[in-house]
Design a protein around this motif. Structure first.
Motif, mmCIF file in Angstrom:
data_model
loop_
_atom_site.group_PDB
_atom_site.id
_atom_site.type_symbol
_atom_site.label_atom_id
_atom_site.label_comp_id
_atom_site.label_asym_id
_atom_site.label_seq_id
_atom_site.Cartn_x
_atom_site.Cartn_y
_atom_site.Cartn_z
ATOM 1 N N CYS A 75 -87.557 81.833 -62.089
ATOM 2 C CA CYS A 75 -87.184 80.725 -61.177
ATOM 3 C C CYS A 75 -86.137 79.770 -62.219
ATOM 4 C CB CYS A 75 -88.063 79.620 -60.800
ATOM 5 S SG CYS A 75 -87.586 78.283 -59.982
ATOM 6 N N LEU A 76 -84.983 79.380 -61.612
ATOM 7 C CA LEU A 76 -83.840 78.703 -62.437
ATOM 8 C C LEU A 76 -84.252 77.234 -62.462
ATOM 9 C CD1 LEU A 76 -80.778 80.308 -60.740
ATOM 10 C CD2 LEU A 76 -81.806 81.026 -63.002
ATOM 11 N N HIS A 77 -85.016 76.706 -61.667
ATOM 12 C CA HIS A 77 -85.510 75.175 -61.459
ATOM 13 C C HIS A 77 -87.111 75.129 -61.347
ATOM 14 C CE1 HIS A 77 -81.286 74.810 -61.027
ATOM 15 N NE2 HIS A 77 -81.344 75.453 -59.755
ATOM 16 N N CYS B 90 -89.195 77.149 -57.439
ATOM 17 C CA CYS B 90 -88.712 76.379 -56.605
ATOM 18 C C CYS B 90 -88.600 76.970 -55.067
ATOM 19 C CB CYS B 90 -87.404 75.840 -56.790
ATOM 20 S SG CYS B 90 -86.090 77.093 -56.892
ATOM 21 N N GLY B 91 -88.551 78.147 -55.178
ATOM 22 C CA GLY B 91 -88.422 79.163 -53.918
ATOM 23 C C GLY B 91 -87.022 79.135 -53.258
ATOM 24 N N GLU B 92 -86.123 78.305 -53.817
ATOM 25 C CA GLU B 92 -84.762 78.162 -53.326
ATOM 26 C C GLU B 92 -83.637 78.643 -54.080
ATOM 27 O OE1 GLU B 92 -85.035 74.219 -52.302
ATOM 28 O OE2 GLU B 92 -86.592 74.247 -50.806
ATOM 29 N N CYS B 93 -83.849 78.832 -55.464
ATOM 30 C CA CYS B 93 -82.696 79.161 -56.271
ATOM 31 C C CYS B 93 -82.095 80.432 -55.862
ATOM 32 C CB CYS B 93 -83.066 78.738 -57.352
ATOM 33 S SG CYS B 93 -84.066 80.139 -58.296
ATOM 34 N N CYS C 294 -85.177 82.900 -57.170
ATOM 35 C CA CYS C 294 -86.289 82.962 -56.081
ATOM 36 C C CYS C 294 -86.084 84.020 -54.975
ATOM 37 C CB CYS C 294 -86.754 81.534 -55.972
ATOM 38 S SG CYS C 294 -87.530 80.734 -57.086
HETATM 39 ZN ZN LIG Z 1 -86.335 79.328 -58.141
#
Ligand SMILES: [Zn+2]
Length: 338
Positions: free
Chosen positions: A52-54, A66-69, A72
């Motif tokens: 994950c990036l964040h 984060c589930g959104e980057c 992910c």
């Molecule tokens: Zn992420």
């Protein structure tokens, strides 16, 4: 999927996220436990959080994806180049070529992620040569790759492979947890979910397998088998009842196997009730309270001892089915045991 999206297994997931946050995750893990409880989802959450990036702490978890980057989202869609999934081919086996390909890639640095993750789902389906090929890599793991073996029959793996992986055992879910997942991910109504979860023995996989199977019919077939077993010792008649338990199902071997598995679990549930009746338990505690009168008629034959023995036989039959034994053979064997 982030760890927060997984239902159940809180303690184990906290330990895992702590190891990821502190950089102490072992290079190879074996996620073991019954079918349909979230093992592969957990493996995917590990791969997602590592890349994950964040990543950030979430609730009781020291870190989580984060589930959104972009990373992910690509992992969720199954198109991230550094998250590789190995699973059985049509033949039901994971062949050596599939493993060699992955090992070759594991020797390069990740393309864009931080840590390459190789998820081997149904790792017990690895043919022995494939396990041996993998073993060499597990012995000297490339630093940027983590191997996540997933298996509901981990004792079928070679001991040498097992000993190279840190074992993580995931247990059955509670029926509340199963119901929660059925409502959230599989469009069950609350009442449907509760009924399905009660018969599912802590596994979402089992609940889904039973979808579309007529439980009323399954109960009748299971009851008939018990009556035959109680009244007649003639093996021919018992085998007839076994055939009825298998039923006529179109759609091939695996469909037939699922169908029989559902009926065997119904049979197990009736036997559990017979055991309770033999111990003079309260009617309230029976899973099939509506069948109490019928079940009472069986208690003089199915006393505590015979019920325990029959329950054990049903359990063994379920294990045999899970290991791909033929449904007819399993039902015939069982009919002569109970
Ligand atoms: Zn992420």
């Amino acid at each position: 999927m982030p760890f927060t999206g997984i239902v159940g297994h809180r303690r184990l997931l906290s330990l895992l996220t702590r190891a990821i946050a502190r950089g102490t995750l072992p290079p190879s893990l074996l996620l073991a436990g019954p079918r349909g409880i979230g093992k592969r989802m957990t493996a995917t959450a590990i791969a997602t959080t590592l890349n994950c990036l964040h990543p950030r702490p979430a609730g009781a978890f020291e870190t989580d994806a984060c589930g959104e980057c972009q990373s992910c989202r690509r992992i969720a869609r199954g198109v991230h180049p550094d998250v590789v999934v190995l699973e059985p081919e049509e033949s039901g086996a994971i062949k050596i070529d599939q493993v060699r390909d992955v090992i070759d890639r594991a020797n390069y640095r990740p393309f864009e992620g931080r840590r390459r993750a190789v998820i081997v789902d149904d790792a017990d389906a690895l043919v022995p040569q494939a396990q041996n090929a993998l073993l060499k890599t597990l012995e000297e793991p490339p630093s940027a790759t983590v191997f996540l073996l997933v298996s509901s029959m981990s004792d079928a793996l070679l001991p040498t492979v097992r000993s190279r992986c840190r074992p993580l055992r995931l247990g059955e879910l509670t029926s509340l947890e199963v119901a929660e997942i059925l409502i959230r991910d599989h469009q069950y109504s609350e009442a449907e979910a509760r009924a399905a979860a009660a018969e599912a023995g802590g596994s979402v996989g089992r609940a889904l397998e039973a979808r579309g199977v007529d439980i009323g019919e399954a109960r009748e077939a299971a009851q008939r088998l018990l009556y035959q077993a109680a009244r007649v010792s003639d093996p021919v008649r018992r085998l007839e009842a076994a055939r009825e338990l298998v039923g006529k199902i179109s759609g091939g071997g695996s469909r037939e196997r699922d169908h029989l598995a559902v009926r065997l679990r119904v049979l197990a549930s009736l036997l559990r009730d017979l055991g309770l009746l033999a111990a003079n338990a309260e009617a309230l505690s029976l899973a099939n309270a509506d069948l109490r009168t019928d079940l009472n008629r069986l208690t003089d034959v199915f006393d505590g001892e015979r019920t325990t023995r029959a329950f054990g036989a049903v359990d063994r039959a379920l294990v045999a089915l899970e290991r791909n034994a033929g449904p007819k053979v399993v039902a015939d064997w069982l009919a002569l045991q109970i």
